[in-house]
Design a protein around this motif. Structure first.
Motif, PDB file in Angstrom:
ATOM      1  N   ASP A 870       0.800  -1.219   0.000  1.00 48.05           N
ATOM      2  CA  ASP A 870       0.000   0.000   0.000  1.00 48.05           C
ATOM      3  C   ASP A 870       0.837   1.275   0.000  1.00 48.05           C
ATOM      4  N   GLN A 871       2.132   1.153  -0.186  1.00 50.02           N
ATOM      5  CA  GLN A 871       2.958   2.348  -0.326  1.00 50.02           C
ATOM      6  C   GLN A 871       2.818   2.912  -1.738  1.00 50.02           C
ATOM      7  N   GLN A 872       2.809   4.230  -1.815  1.00 49.02           N
ATOM      8  CA  GLN A 872       2.738   4.836  -3.140  1.00 49.02           C
ATOM      9  C   GLN A 872       3.951   4.427  -3.965  1.00 49.02           C
ATOM     10  N   SER A 873       3.693   3.954  -5.168  1.00 52.83           N
ATOM     11  CA  SER A 873       4.778   3.509  -6.045  1.00 52.83           C
ATOM     12  C   SER A 873       4.309   3.602  -7.487  1.00 52.83           C
ATOM     13  N   ASP A 874       5.265   3.471  -8.407  1.00 48.35           N
ATOM     14  CA  ASP A 874       4.876   3.529  -9.809  1.00 48.35           C
ATOM     15  C   ASP A 874       4.115   2.288 -10.253  1.00 48.35           C
ATOM     16  N   PHE A 875       4.036   1.254  -9.405  1.00 47.67           N
ATOM     17  CA  PHE A 875       3.172   0.121  -9.723  1.00 47.67           C
ATOM     18  C   PHE A 875       1.714   0.566  -9.791  1.00 47.67           C
ATOM     19  N   TRP A 876       1.345   1.507  -8.917  1.00 46.69           N
ATOM     20  CA  TRP A 876      -0.041   1.977  -8.858  1.00 46.69           C
ATOM     21  C   TRP A 876      -0.297   3.158  -9.787  1.00 46.69           C
ATOM     22  N   MET A 877       0.751   3.772 -10.283  1.00 49.97           N
ATOM     23  CA  MET A 877       0.578   4.954 -11.125  1.00 49.97           C
ATOM     24  C   MET A 877       0.258   4.560 -12.556  1.00 49.97           C
ATOM     25  N   ARG A 878      -0.550   5.383 -13.197  1.00 49.14           N
ATOM     26  CA  ARG A 878      -0.944   5.126 -14.561  1.00 49.14           C
ATOM     27  C   ARG A 878      -0.823   6.409 -15.387  1.00 49.14           C
ATOM     28  N   ASN A 879      -0.583   6.208 -16.663  1.00 52.93           N
ATOM     29  CA  ASN A 879      -0.578   7.318 -17.609  1.00 52.93           C
ATOM     30  C   ASN A 879      -2.002   7.851 -17.713  1.00 52.93           C
ATOM     31  N   GLY A 880      -2.218   9.061 -17.245  1.00 52.25           N
ATOM     32  CA  GLY A 880      -3.567   9.636 -17.224  1.00 52.25           C
ATOM     33  C   GLY A 880      -3.928  10.421 -18.460  1.00 52.25           C
ATOM     34  N   ASN A 881      -3.115  10.355 -19.519  1.00 47.89           N
ATOM     35  CA  ASN A 881      -3.430  11.071 -20.752  1.00 47.89           C
ATOM     36  C   ASN A 881      -4.691  10.505 -21.386  1.00 47.89           C
ATOM     37  N   PHE A 882      -5.437  11.359 -22.059  1.00 49.24           N
ATOM     38  CA  PHE A 882      -6.595  10.867 -22.805  1.00 49.24           C
ATOM     39  C   PHE A 882      -6.934  11.824 -23.934  1.00 49.24           C
ATOM     40  N   LEU A 883      -7.622  11.299 -24.921  1.00 50.09           N
ATOM     41  CA  LEU A 883      -8.184  12.075 -26.025  1.00 50.09           C
ATOM     42  C   LEU A 883      -9.665  11.760 -26.075  1.00 50.09           C
ATOM     43  N   LYS A 884     -10.498  12.782 -26.046  1.00 50.70           N
ATOM     44  CA  LYS A 884     -11.943  12.569 -25.945  1.00 50.70           C
ATOM     45  C   LYS A 884     -12.670  13.397 -26.996  1.00 50.70           C
ATOM     46  N   LEU A 885     -13.620  12.765 -27.651  1.00 51.88           N
ATOM     47  CA  LEU A 885     -14.515  13.473 -28.563  1.00 51.88           C
ATOM     48  C   LEU A 885     -15.578  14.157 -27.705  1.00 51.88           C
ATOM     49  N   ARG A 886     -15.303  15.407 -27.357  1.00 49.02           N
ATOM     50  CA  ARG A 886     -16.194  16.125 -26.453  1.00 49.02           C
ATOM     51  C   ARG A 886     -17.550  16.398 -27.103  1.00 49.02           C
ATOM     52  N   SER A 887     -17.538  16.775 -28.369  1.00 51.63           N
ATOM     53  CA  SER A 887     -18.819  17.068 -29.010  1.00 51.63           C
ATOM     54  C   SER A 887     -18.712  16.839 -30.500  1.00 51.63           C
ATOM     55  N   VAL A 888     -19.803  16.387 -31.085  1.00 52.07           N
ATOM     56  CA  VAL A 888     -19.926  16.269 -32.529  1.00 52.07           C
ATOM     57  C   VAL A 888     -21.383  16.553 -32.868  1.00 52.07           C
ATOM     58  N   GLU A 889     -21.621  17.368 -33.896  1.00 56.70           N
ATOM     59  CA  GLU A 889     -22.995  17.768 -34.210  1.00 56.70           C
ATOM     60  C   GLU A 889     -23.189  17.853 -35.715  1.00 56.70           C
ATOM     61  N   LEU A 890     -24.309  17.335 -36.164  1.00 51.78           N
ATOM     62  CA  LEU A 890     -24.728  17.432 -37.561  1.00 51.78           C
ATOM     63  C   LEU A 890     -26.107  18.077 -37.585  1.00 51.78           C
ATOM     64  N   GLY A 891     -26.226  19.164 -38.347  1.00 53.66           N
ATOM     65  CA  GLY A 891     -27.500  19.868 -38.404  1.00 53.66           C
ATOM     66  C   GLY A 891     -27.941  20.123 -39.828  1.00 53.66           C
ATOM     67  N   TYR A 892     -29.220  20.421 -39.978  1.00 53.74           N
ATOM     68  CA  TYR A 892     -29.772  20.738 -41.300  1.00 53.74           C
ATOM     69  C   TYR A 892     -30.807  21.843 -41.140  1.00 53.74           C
ATOM     70  N   THR A 893     -30.623  22.915 -41.899  1.00 56.67           N
ATOM     71  CA  THR A 893     -31.570  24.020 -41.905  1.00 56.67           C
ATOM     72  C   THR A 893     -32.569  23.801 -43.035  1.00 56.67           C
ATOM     73  N   ILE A 894     -33.831  23.666 -42.672  1.00 55.65           N
ATOM     74  CA  ILE A 894     -34.880  23.338 -43.638  1.00 55.65           C
ATOM     75  C   ILE A 894     -35.145  24.529 -44.544  1.00 55.65           C
ATOM     76  N   PRO A 895     -35.218  24.321 -45.865  1.00 55.46           N
ATOM     77  CA  PRO A 895     -35.485  25.434 -46.790  1.00 55.46           C
ATOM     78  C   PRO A 895     -36.805  26.122 -46.464  1.00 55.46           C
ATOM     79  N   GLN A 896     -36.863  27.412 -46.710  1.00 51.14           N
ATOM     80  CA  GLN A 896     -38.055  28.217 -46.420  1.00 51.14           C
ATOM     81  C   GLN A 896     -39.046  28.106 -47.575  1.00 51.14           C
ATOM     82  N   LEU A 897     -39.753  26.995 -47.596  1.00 54.11           N
ATOM     83  CA  LEU A 897     -40.744  26.730 -48.631  1.00 54.11           C
ATOM     84  C   LEU A 897     -42.121  26.605 -47.987  1.00 54.11           C
ATOM     85  N   GLY A 898     -43.156  26.924 -48.740  1.00 51.93           N
ATOM     86  CA  GLY A 898     -44.522  26.788 -48.236  1.00 51.93           C
ATOM     87  C   GLY A 898     -44.746  27.644 -47.009  1.00 51.93           C
TER      88      GLY A 898
END
Length: 947
Positions: A870-898
């Motif tokens: 239970d002593q702090q050591s590099d056995f317990w340490m981990r690489n905490g780096n990460f890459l995350k897709l925080r947001s992705v959005e697809l939209g469509y503006t409807i044509p002004q018809l009718g």
């Protein structure tokens, strides 16, 4: 201090007098005006207390559009800022609805006393607590600006040293007709990743192995019986499945309108949000009673600007937010998730054969029972923020001079109502051999009870008053702008007796010649009642320089370099800390008492507290920042800032020992020092000339600190000090494999020459560490600096999108680098099977045994605690780096018809939040190591309508 105050005031008055006298003969041009309703946020720089044109800015600032925040689905506005502002580190909080506040750091850390969320938060120019903005809607935000260097922060004086996050809400606009908008979205949420624990068969089998390793008899005679899923005498309960749904939901709707004319401008919005938790069957007893985690919010905003006459403008901003939070009563989300990870599948059934709730005298926690029948805890939060201001032109006195007054009141109050029940639960202690019926414990594990409570919870309020002058005038090629402002603020909240009061003067002068050369002088003379009389005020000056190279002849009309500005700033800001107040006074503190009389009556004791420190003062940070802003090839723009900071006066208790017989303790002193260096850069390419419009951009922020002075006890080796290393530097033992059977003699003793542990008599399968000092014994002197800090040094952002034929697309990724996490600190239960009656997880699926000696990935199994492992050591340490897709959005503006011709715009969209994560931690998500209430990802469907 008093002399500084007089000099500063005289300096500002002299400037105003000089301008007024020379204005009579100078050629004048219309003063630059601050753009509001009809301007882009990119045209100006929001400085919280001051606003100016972006080309005249010499400070390190970064502004984010409110539109960017709408692309994430979150019940908390602050969580939409993750990774989007270079220099602002946003540490994710819990995923629990209503309790998901993140933690902010500006340019990393530069003090061990200034923890997260010391960044000042300004809303529409006035300081508020975090609770005032978590409930805001992204649709009411115009811009979010981070102020980072001394040129931007000096006007905040002794409160600006941790940075300022300034948020501006939308204002009215001069429009042909009132613009009405309706926005709605519905999101489906699911956990990003849950810890993986073993089933009952895996638990019982491995528990027997652990007992064997400990030299104890096995507990489970036949683990095969625990493979069944419905045997109450050999339970096999997946507590995660029993307690959690696969998905939950969040929905958000808002309605508002915006408009105005030259006399009055207005913006009004109403927003409703409902965020459901992940708890399963929480309303099975009573649909109206449900105990699921829930966050419901309603916020209203009205911003009004009135031109009362040609010289007088008044504005009023009013915001009210009601927040209702539901959670199960009697326990927190942390307790729930700690228990469902710690309670083995074989511990007890959810319900007993006779229909009563199952339980165990060891765990005394049936999470399903407590969720469904233990009651509900409700908090009702009420936020109110109002501010009123006026601007009176004083052109008759001198052109370009304005009188400005502002007052703000903001508060939050939380009321609490709790209804708590407790019903019987019973432990099965055996099975009748004749009837096969269960035999229960003689007394229930949980007794029957009922209670309710109603009262007040956390609260705070801030009152701010400001009065001063603004000046803006051009003389030929020279332009002067400036302001001087007196301000006072009072702040109180539950838990403090004396109000936190600050007051002082702030001002700046900005001069530019021919819109090419810029000098900005700013400063504050401010003080706080927390300090001793005569030592309450300080002067915090800064100078900023700007040079717009693209205005010079050698770059004018250059096809490549469209805009280039060099910036540099130097100055000082401070920090007060609510945790350290009135240190100039000495108080009596509680101590051991005494007993008198025949009745042995106890009397409480008092003793002298720490000595008073009459020179106690604020922390002071001096910053040098050099930056460049540029646009090249018309479409490629960017900014780069390099900085170095030196923070002095960090409070610490001197390490000198004080003999007990003296009866006193040493007081905190301003003796610590930290140096912080780094850079921030952003780059963006936009192509808007074709039908297919697109953009791509990225940002990077890096900050590394080093403790340069700290009072510490003498150590035999330099690596044992914190001085010379960064704040929070990971330190520990260096792992060198497991102890093997070959390390021990026939009697189980370590062979000569094999390093021993001072923490426990080790056995084969325990962790072996490097002996740094060569004395043959592993102890705390062998703990060396390792890897990085938990707070990342580097934050990356990457954004791309396009618009074509009514379609629009946007994606944003965030990454963090130079980050180290410790499973020992943050995932102890997950990584320590059987100790303290813990469960066993996937982490321990390949423990050390004589057969797996060369391939094991975790220590030998044991039911006993092991101080060596239970002593702090590099056995317990981990690489905490990460890459995350925080947001992705697809939209469509409807044509002004009718019939849609009568509608300005209708846009439908689908977006995702936190959909994908790439990290290097097996079985756990990197941000919170899957501990506590889980972080969630979301798929959201929505519509925007403008009328």
């Amino acid at each position: 201090m008093k002399k500084d105050y007089k000099n500063f005031l005289a300096w500002m008055l002299a400037f105003c007098s000089y301008s007024a006298v020379n204005a009579q003969t100078a050629k004048t041009t219309p003063a630059d005006t601050i753009k509001t309703a009809n301007s882009s946020y990119k045209d100006i720089v929001d400085g919280g207390l001051r606003i100016q044109k972006s080309w005249r800015n010499t400070g390190a600032v970064f502004t984010l559009s409110g539109e960017d925040l709408t692309r994430m689905t979150s019940g908390n506005l602050l969580n939409t800022l993750q990774g989007r502002i270079p220099g602002l580190t946003v540490v994710t909080g819990s995923g629990e609805p209503g309790y998901d506040n993140p933690t902010f750091y500006m340019r990393g850390q530069s003090s061990w006393n200034i923890q997260g969320n010391q960044v000042l938060i300004y809303l529409d120019g006035f300081q508020v607590d975090m609770g005032a903005i978590t409930g805001l809607s992204a649709y009411e935000i115009e811009s979010v600006t981070l102020l980072k260097d001394a040129a931007a922060l000096a006007v905040y004086g002794l409160e600006g040293g941790a940075g300022v996050l300034s948020i501006r809400t939308k204002k009215g606009a001069v429009l042909d007709k009132t613009q009405v908008f309706i926005n709605g979205k519905y999101g489906i949420l699911s956990p990003i990743e849950l810890p993986k624990v073993m089933d009952a068969f895996g638990y019982t089998t491995n528990y027997n192995n652990a007992l064997t390793n400990d030299g104890l008899p096995i507990k489970y005679a036949n683990p095969e019986l625990y493979k069944a899923s419905n045997d109450p005498f050999h339970p096999n309960v997946n507590w995660y499945d029993q307690l959690l749904k696969k998905t939950s939901a969040i929905q958000d709707y808002n309605f508002g309108f915006r408009g105005g004319n030259n006399t009055a401008k207005y913006f009004v919005l109403m927003n409703y949000t409902n965020f459901e938790g992940m708890y399963k069957n929480a309303d099975i007893i009573d649909k109206d009673f449900g105990t699921n985690a829930k966050y419901t919010k309603l916020n209203l905003r009205a911003n009004i600007e009135l031109q009362l006459n040609k010289n007088l403008v008044v504005t009023a901003n009013i915001s009210g937010i009601t927040e209702d939070r539901n959670t199960p009563s009697g326990f927190t989300a942390s307790q729930v998730f700690n228990n469902i990870m710690a309670i083995p599948a074989a511990a007890f059934p959810v319900k007993n054969p006779n229909g009563s709730w199952g339980n165990s005298s060891v765990y005394k926690f049936n999470p399903v029972q407590l969720l469904q029948q233990n009651g509900v805890y409700q908090s009702h939060t009420r936020n109110l923020q109002t501010n009123f201001s006026f601007v009176q032109k004083l052109d008759k006195l001198t052109p370009g001079l304005d009188l400005k007054g502002e007052v703000s009141f903001a508060n939050q109050y939380i009321g609490i109502y709790q209804k708590q029940f407790s019903v019987n639960s019973f432990e099965i202690v055996g099975q009748d051999p004749n009837t096969g019926n269960a035999i229960y414990g003689s007394t229930p594990v949980t007794p029957i009870s009922q209670s309710s409570s109603d009262g007040g919870g956390a609260h705070w309020n801030r009152t701010s008053v400001r009065l001063g002058f603004d000046y803006d005038r051009t003389f030929g090629k020279s332009t002067f702008t400036g302001m001087i402002q007196a301000r006072r603020q009072g702040y109180t909240h539950d838990g403090i007796v004396y109000q936190v009061r600050t007051q002082g003067l702030a001002g700046n002068i900005t001069y530019d010649y021919d819109k090419k050369y810029i000098i900005d002088l700013s400063g504050s003379y401010s003080g706080s009642a927390d300090f001793a009389p005569g030592n309450r005020y300080g002067f915090f000056p800064a100078v900023g320089l700007g040079w717009i190279l693209s205005k010079e002849d050698f770059l004018r009309d250059n096809a490549t370099f469209n805009y280039v500005k060099l910036r540099a700033s130097y100055g000082t800001v401070g920090n007060i800390n609510e945790a350290y107040r009135f240190l100039y006074q000495q108080f009596a503190v509680g101590a051991n008492g005494w007993i008198t009389g025949t009745g042995n009556t106890y009397h409480g004791g008092l003793t002298e507290g720490p000595f008073a420190n009459l020179d106690f003062a604020w922390e002071k940070k001096t910053t040098l920042n050099v930056g460049v802003d540029f646009t090249v090839f018309k479409n490629l723009s960017g900014t780069l800032d390099v900085f170095t900071e030196k923070r002095k006066g960090i409070l610490e208790i001197p390490s000198a020992g004080v003999p007990d017989y003296t009866g006193f303790n040493l007081q905190y002193a301003n003796t610590g020092e930290v140096q912080n260096k780094g850079l921030e850069a952003s780059l963006r390419y936009e192509q808007n000339d074709n039908k297919f419009k697109y953009y791509i951009g990225g940002s990077v922020a890096y900050a590394r600190n080093k403790i340069t002075k700290r009072s510490e006890n003498p150590q035999p080796y330099n690596y044992l000090y914190t001085q010379g290393y960064e704040i929070g530097q990971m330190k520990g033992l260096v792992y060198q494999g497991f102890y093997q059977q070959s390390d021990f003699d026939a009697n189980g003793a370590l062979k000569q020459g094999v390093v021993a542990s001072s923490y426990i008599n080790v056995k084969p399968g325990d962790l072996k560490f490097k002996d740094q000092d060569g004395n043959g014994i592993i102890n705390d002197y062998d703990k060396v600096p390792l890897n990085y800090n938990k707070l990342p040094e580097i934050t990356l952002g990457f954004n791309l999108g396009f618009k074509y034929a009514g379609f629009d697309f946007d994606a944003y990724l965030q990454g963090v680098l130079h980050r180290t996490v410790s499973l020992l600190d943050d995932a102890y239960t997950y990584t320590h099977p059987f100790v303290y009656n813990n469960n066993i997880s996937a982490f321990s699926a390949n423990p050390w045994t004589p057969e797996t000696a060369n391939t094991a990935t975790s220590p030998r199994l044991s039911t006993l605690s092991n101080p060596n492992n239970d002593q702090q050591s590099d056995f317990w340490m981990r690489n905490g780096n990460f890459l995350k897709l925080r947001s992705v959005e697809l939209g469509y503006t409807i044509p002004q018809l009718g019939f849609l011709k009568k509608i300005d715009a209708v846009r439908v969209f689908v977006n995702g939040t936190n959909l994908f994560t790439w990290d290097k931690i097996k079985g756990l998500e990197a941000e919170r190591l899957s501990m506590g209430y889980p972080l969630v990802k979301a798929v959201t469907f929505g519509m925007k309508v403008k009328l």
